[in-house]
Design a protein around this motif. Sequence first.
Motif, PDB file in Angstrom:
ATOM      1  N   TYR A 329       0.907  -1.025  -0.129  1.00 39.21           N
ATOM      2  CA  TYR A 329       0.059   0.352   0.072  1.00 39.21           C
ATOM      3  C   TYR A 329       1.002   1.317   0.038  1.00 39.21           C
ATOM      4  O   TYR A 329       1.974   1.062   0.065  1.00 39.21           O
ATOM      5  CB  TYR A 329      -0.932   0.076   1.241  1.00 39.21           C
ATOM      6  CG  TYR A 329      -0.361   0.009   2.588  1.00 39.21           C
ATOM      7  CD1 TYR A 329      -0.135   1.259   3.383  1.00 39.21           C
ATOM      8  CD2 TYR A 329      -0.034  -1.113   3.066  1.00 39.21           C
ATOM      9  CE1 TYR A 329       0.493   1.014   4.438  1.00 39.21           C
ATOM     10  CE2 TYR A 329       0.422  -1.187   4.556  1.00 39.21           C
ATOM     11  CZ  TYR A 329       0.901   0.010   5.122  1.00 39.21           C
ATOM     12  OH  TYR A 329       1.653  -0.236   6.093  1.00 39.21           O
ATOM     13  N   THR A 412      -2.736  -4.591  12.992  1.00 32.75           N
ATOM     14  CA  THR A 412      -1.912  -3.812  11.769  1.00 32.75           C
ATOM     15  C   THR A 412      -3.025  -2.673  11.708  1.00 32.75           C
ATOM     16  O   THR A 412      -2.747  -1.763  10.871  1.00 32.75           O
ATOM     17  CB  THR A 412      -2.021  -4.495  10.373  1.00 32.75           C
ATOM     18  OG1 THR A 412      -3.470  -5.055  10.222  1.00 32.75           O
ATOM     19  CG2 THR A 412      -1.095  -5.766  10.563  1.00 32.75           C
ATOM     20  N   GLY A 413      -4.093  -2.524  12.368  1.00 31.15           N
ATOM     21  CA  GLY A 413      -4.976  -1.465  12.022  1.00 31.15           C
ATOM     22  C   GLY A 413      -5.699  -0.377  13.196  1.00 31.15           C
ATOM     23  O   GLY A 413      -6.845   0.016  13.080  1.00 31.15           O
ATOM     24  N   LYS A 416      -6.257   4.189  13.244  1.00 32.24           N
ATOM     25  CA  LYS A 416      -7.507   4.737  12.664  1.00 32.24           C
ATOM     26  C   LYS A 416      -8.529   4.631  13.869  1.00 32.24           C
ATOM     27  O   LYS A 416      -9.507   5.404  13.866  1.00 32.24           O
ATOM     28  CB  LYS A 416      -7.969   4.078  11.480  1.00 32.24           C
ATOM     29  CG  LYS A 416      -8.335   2.574  11.648  1.00 32.24           C
ATOM     30  CD  LYS A 416      -9.058   1.959  10.410  1.00 32.24           C
ATOM     31  CE  LYS A 416      -7.970   1.279   9.608  1.00 32.24           C
ATOM     32  NZ  LYS A 416      -7.290   0.258  10.035  1.00 32.24           N
ATOM     33  N   ALA A 458      -9.085  -6.205   7.395  1.00 34.13           N
ATOM     34  CA  ALA A 458      -7.750  -5.731   8.030  1.00 34.13           C
ATOM     35  C   ALA A 458      -6.873  -5.359   7.019  1.00 34.13           C
ATOM     36  O   ALA A 458      -5.832  -4.370   7.189  1.00 34.13           O
ATOM     37  CB  ALA A 458      -7.134  -6.965   8.923  1.00 34.13           C
ATOM     38  N   VAL A 460      -4.252  -5.759   5.517  1.00 30.50           N
ATOM     39  CA  VAL A 460      -2.598  -6.067   5.468  1.00 30.50           C
ATOM     40  C   VAL A 460      -2.328  -7.350   5.678  1.00 30.50           C
ATOM     41  O   VAL A 460      -3.057  -8.270   6.407  1.00 30.50           O
ATOM     42  CB  VAL A 460      -2.065  -5.494   6.585  1.00 30.50           C
ATOM     43  CG1 VAL A 460      -0.711  -5.447   6.527  1.00 30.50           C
ATOM     44  CG2 VAL A 460      -2.250  -3.678   6.567  1.00 30.50           C
TER      45      VAL A 460
HETATM   46  O1  PYC Z   1      -5.555  -0.784   8.676  1.00 26.92           O
HETATM   47  O2  PYC Z   1      -6.004   0.317   6.710  1.00 26.92           O
HETATM   48  C1  PYC Z   1      -5.209  -0.281   7.613  1.00 26.92           C
HETATM   49  C2  PYC Z   1      -3.787  -0.351   7.236  1.00 26.92           C
HETATM   50  C3  PYC Z   1      -3.101   0.073   6.376  1.00 26.92           C
HETATM   51  C4  PYC Z   1      -1.704  -0.129   6.688  1.00 26.92           C
HETATM   52  C5  PYC Z   1      -1.654  -0.807   7.632  1.00 26.92           C
HETATM   53  N1  PYC Z   1      -2.875  -0.717   8.239  1.00 26.92           N
END
Ligand code: PYC
Length: 462
Positions: A329, A412-413, A416, A458, A460
């Motif tokens: 990404y 990983t998220g 946000k 998620a 990733v």
């Molecule tokens: O949760 O959107 C996400 C994300 C993008 C890169 C790592 N986490």
Amino acid sequence: MRDYGRAGHGCVGGVSGLRHEAALIESRTGGLLGIREATGIRGMAMGMRRYSAFAIAREAARYHTGWERAWRSPQPKAEYDAIIVGAGGHGLATAYYLAKNHGITNVAVVEKGWLGGGNTGRNTTIIRSNYLQPSSMAVFEKSRSLYEDLSQQLNYNIMFSPRGVLMLAQTEHEKRAWERTWHANRIAGIESELVTPERIKEIVPIIETGGPRYPVLGGLWQPRGGTARHDAVAWGYARAASAMGVDIIQQCEVTGVDRDADGVTGIQTTKGAIRTKKLCIVVAGNSGVLADMAGFRLPVESVALQALVSEPIKPCMDCVVMANTVHGYMSQSDKGEMVIGGGADGFNNYTQRGSFQHIEETVRALIETFPMISRLKMLRQWGGIVDMTGDRSPIIGTTPVPGVFINCGWGTGGFKAIPGSGWATAEMVADGAPRALAAPFSLDRFTEGRMIDESVAAAVAH
Ligand code: PYC
Ligand code: FAD
């Protein structure tokens, strides 16, 4: 600290970019300094002075001699009504909302390093709420909507930049997954859009949609998703929480959890013992370690997630693009660096570092979709230790030890989710039990089989 998050696109906060610059300059010489001004922010009992254009002008006129520290650095008291372990975004937001929404200010946030130095200061700052399950959509959309005016709420420019997040579909399977998510989002009232390859090319002119292996078949577009500056989120919450009386104690590692037959009684730290009847563990990749100290186990694995940035180049991409099939990404910072990430490491570890093979894997994966990056030099890379649950959803809940609460598993998220998670965790710590936003994420869902499967959203690879 990295400085790739300065927002230029629709940044909420107006003149606050200037105040943030001023604060940043001071941070490089030993701690953020604030700006004295007569007007105090509502509820800021300890007399925090508002940042404003007037304050900038006044300080410019007197050679910047009037700045004050953005937060206090107190020694720990003997006892607190609540202690939060971990001064990442989630811990700091919890402290802030405990004080602001519940009037609970005799609170310590105890941090083994420096605040925001964990995953909060290491992530790629993507903000979106296009998840699949109703309970996830609720907490992530609450969070995204709190981000919209967080700069004003905190009187600190967190540089929220709703530049749009595009998740590519590069297989038929992925296309169907995004269609399903789009329907779920519509039912939940979350703004997202299915887009064609032609529309994608308009949104992201540098993309190659006709790649030989994985042509772009479509995508899921969340126009009010985007980015924010990660350190500023931590700093803004810290400053506002400190102003309301919360003690943020850095360089103070928790080494043990004290308990008696009725539950938690306090913690042992490198700055001595501190008593409390409410302990909230918010330490991401170290959650298993803290749970072990408290005497229970968590269904969480710790793995490194890495990211990297390129040399700065002229503006070429004004949104975030995620290409999950190829595990990559990318977005562009306001300094011009391409901010790039890929999948999580395939093995458990506690090493907050990058690795050479990750650069190669991730850049190679993205080159087919973004051929222009093959010419870029990569400048820096790093890693953070993320806390992965089996269903890729967080844990917010009580634990087997009375008085001990847990907030982890954001994996990983979780960047946000900082505002919404802090909001929901503060409710739980204040009441002693989770309210509606957090209730589905309880620890016992793993024994009761109530999984909240977000392995697709998620986004990733892991
Ligand atoms: O949760 O959107 C996400 C994300 C993008 C890169 C790592 N986490
Ligand atoms: P952290 O920020 O890690 O804070 C936990 C704190 O606990 C740390 O400061 C640590 O020092 C402290 N601590 C640990 N042990 C102890 C102890 N014994 N005593 C005292 N303190 C202790 N999420 C997104 O939403 N979007 C993204 O684009 C995104 N990209 C990412 C990219 C990378 C490379 C990484 C690593 C993560 C990414 N994430 C992303 C995930 C996100 O960063 C995390 O989910 C989130 O920051 C977790 O915040 P936290 O406050 O729970 O943890």
